[in-house]
Design a protein around this motif. Structure first.
Motif, short mmCIF file in Angstrom:
data_model
loop_
_atom_site.label_atom_id
_atom_site.label_comp_id
_atom_site.label_asym_id
_atom_site.label_seq_id
_atom_site.Cartn_x
_atom_site.Cartn_y
_atom_site.Cartn_z
N THR A 280 0.83 -1.21 0.00
CA THR A 280 0.00 0.00 0.00
C THR A 280 0.86 1.26 0.00
O THR A 280 0.34 2.36 0.11
N ASP A 281 2.17 1.11 -0.14
CA ASP A 281 3.06 2.26 -0.15
C ASP A 281 2.83 3.12 -1.39
O ASP A 281 2.77 2.60 -2.50
N ARG A 282 2.71 4.41 -1.16
CA ARG A 282 2.55 5.35 -2.28
C ARG A 282 3.68 6.36 -2.20
O ARG A 282 3.97 6.90 -1.15
N MET A 283 4.30 6.58 -3.33
CA MET A 283 5.35 7.58 -3.41
C MET A 283 4.77 8.80 -4.12
O MET A 283 3.94 8.66 -5.01
N MET A 284 5.20 9.96 -3.69
CA MET A 284 4.79 11.18 -4.37
C MET A 284 6.04 11.97 -4.71
O MET A 284 7.06 11.82 -4.04
N GLY A 285 5.95 12.75 -5.73
CA GLY A 285 7.11 13.53 -6.12
C GLY A 285 6.71 14.84 -6.75
O GLY A 285 5.63 14.98 -7.30
N ALA A 286 7.61 15.79 -6.61
CA ALA A 286 7.42 17.10 -7.23
C ALA A 286 8.78 17.62 -7.63
O ALA A 286 9.77 17.40 -6.95
N MET A 287 8.81 18.29 -8.77
CA MET A 287 10.06 18.84 -9.27
C MET A 287 9.77 20.21 -9.87
O MET A 287 8.81 20.36 -10.62
N SER A 288 10.59 21.15 -9.51
CA SER A 288 10.45 22.49 -10.07
C SER A 288 11.83 22.95 -10.49
O SER A 288 12.56 23.51 -9.71
N ILE A 289 12.18 22.64 -11.73
CA ILE A 289 13.54 22.94 -12.18
C ILE A 289 13.56 23.85 -13.39
O ILE A 289 14.24 24.84 -13.41
N ARG A 290 12.80 23.53 -14.42
CA ARG A 290 12.87 24.32 -15.65
C ARG A 290 11.52 24.34 -16.34
O ARG A 290 10.64 23.55 -16.05
N ARG A 291 11.39 25.24 -17.26
CA ARG A 291 10.16 25.32 -18.04
C ARG A 291 10.26 24.40 -19.25
O ARG A 291 11.33 24.18 -19.79
N SER A 292 9.12 23.89 -19.66
CA SER A 292 9.06 23.00 -20.83
C SER A 292 8.48 23.75 -22.01
O SER A 292 7.89 24.82 -21.87
N ILE A 293 8.61 23.14 -23.17
CA ILE A 293 8.09 23.72 -24.41
C ILE A 293 6.57 23.88 -24.34
O ILE A 293 6.03 24.85 -24.80
N SER A 294 5.90 22.88 -23.78
CA SER A 294 4.44 22.89 -23.69
C SER A 294 4.03 22.11 -22.45
O SER A 294 4.83 21.37 -21.88
N PRO A 295 2.77 22.24 -22.04
CA PRO A 295 2.29 21.45 -20.90
C PRO A 295 2.43 19.94 -21.13
O PRO A 295 2.78 19.20 -20.22
N LEU A 296 2.18 19.49 -22.37
CA LEU A 296 2.31 18.06 -22.66
C LEU A 296 3.77 17.62 -22.58
O LEU A 296 4.07 16.52 -22.11
N HIS A 297 4.70 18.47 -23.02
CA HIS A 297 6.12 18.15 -22.85
C HIS A 297 6.45 18.02 -21.37
O HIS A 297 7.19 17.12 -20.96
N ALA A 298 5.90 18.92 -20.56
CA ALA A 298 6.15 18.87 -19.11
C ALA A 298 5.61 17.57 -18.50
O ALA A 298 6.27 16.95 -17.66
N GLU A 299 4.44 17.15 -18.94
CA GLU A 299 3.85 15.89 -18.43
C GLU A 299 4.73 14.71 -18.82
O GLU A 299 4.96 13.81 -18.01
N CYS A 300 5.21 14.72 -20.05
CA CYS A 300 6.07 13.63 -20.52
C CYS A 300 7.39 13.61 -19.74
O CYS A 300 7.85 12.56 -19.31
N GLU A 301 7.99 14.77 -19.54
CA GLU A 301 9.22 14.86 -18.77
C GLU A 301 9.01 14.41 -17.33
O GLU A 301 9.86 13.74 -16.73
N ALA A 302 7.84 14.74 -16.76
CA ALA A 302 7.53 14.32 -15.40
C ALA A 302 7.41 12.80 -15.29
O ALA A 302 7.88 12.19 -14.33
N LEU A 303 6.78 12.18 -16.29
CA LEU A 303 6.65 10.72 -16.28
C LEU A 303 8.03 10.07 -16.38
O LEU A 303 8.34 9.14 -15.62
N ILE A 304 8.87 10.56 -17.27
CA ILE A 304 10.21 10.00 -17.41
C ILE A 304 10.99 10.18 -16.11
O ILE A 304 11.67 9.26 -15.65
N TRP A 305 10.86 11.34 -15.48
CA TRP A 305 11.52 11.59 -14.20
C TRP A 305 11.02 10.61 -13.14
O TRP A 305 11.82 10.04 -12.39
#
Length: 129
Positions: free
Chosen positions: A8-33
């Motif tokens: 039942t362990d859940r991990m959460m994460g947040a990153m605030s480092i740089r701006r992305s080209i678009s919101p979808l690029h940001a979502e993709c980068e977040a998934l890869i991260w």
């Protein structure tokens, strides 16, 4: 958000480092991260969750997104670590914890990275449960 299917362990994460080209690029980068974080923690049986339905479509048919070729190549490389890759769409209205994490990360005075199963101080414990 990511969780281990065997517990039942859940991990959460947040990153605030740089701006992305678009919101979808940001979502993709977040998934890869998130995938890279799970690899670093040696957790391979996980479910990834997102409020971005386009991201779910994108990773289901990566070759149909030519503008994201570089991201999809990196995604496919990361995906090899996970025996069964699972991603779920959770509507934003039902995803208040992730929304609060994202807003909190954006308000931090400097670049930050946060990954843990315990919420950060600026995250209300009441909203975590």
């Amino acid at each position: 958000m990511v969780w281990d299917e065997r517990s039942t362990d859940r991990m959460m994460g947040a990153m605030s480092i740089r701006r992305s080209i678009s919101p979808l690029h940001a979502e993709c980068e977040a998934l890869i991260w998130a995938m890279e974080c799970m690899k670093t923690l040696h957790i391979s049986e996980v479910v990834f969750a997102t409020d971005c339905s386009q991201l779910v479509k994108m990773v289901s048919t990566p070759t149909e997104w030519p503008a994201f070729t570089t991201h999809m190549e990196e995604f496919l490389r990361c995906k090899e670590y996970f025996p069964t890759f699972t991603i779920q769409h959770i509507p934003r209205a039902q995803n208040t914890m992730a929304d609060k994490l994202a807003r909190g990360a954006r308000t931090q005075p400097s670049a930050m990275v946060y990954v843990d199963s315990v919420p950060p101080r600026w995250f209300s414990a009441q909203e975590f449960t």
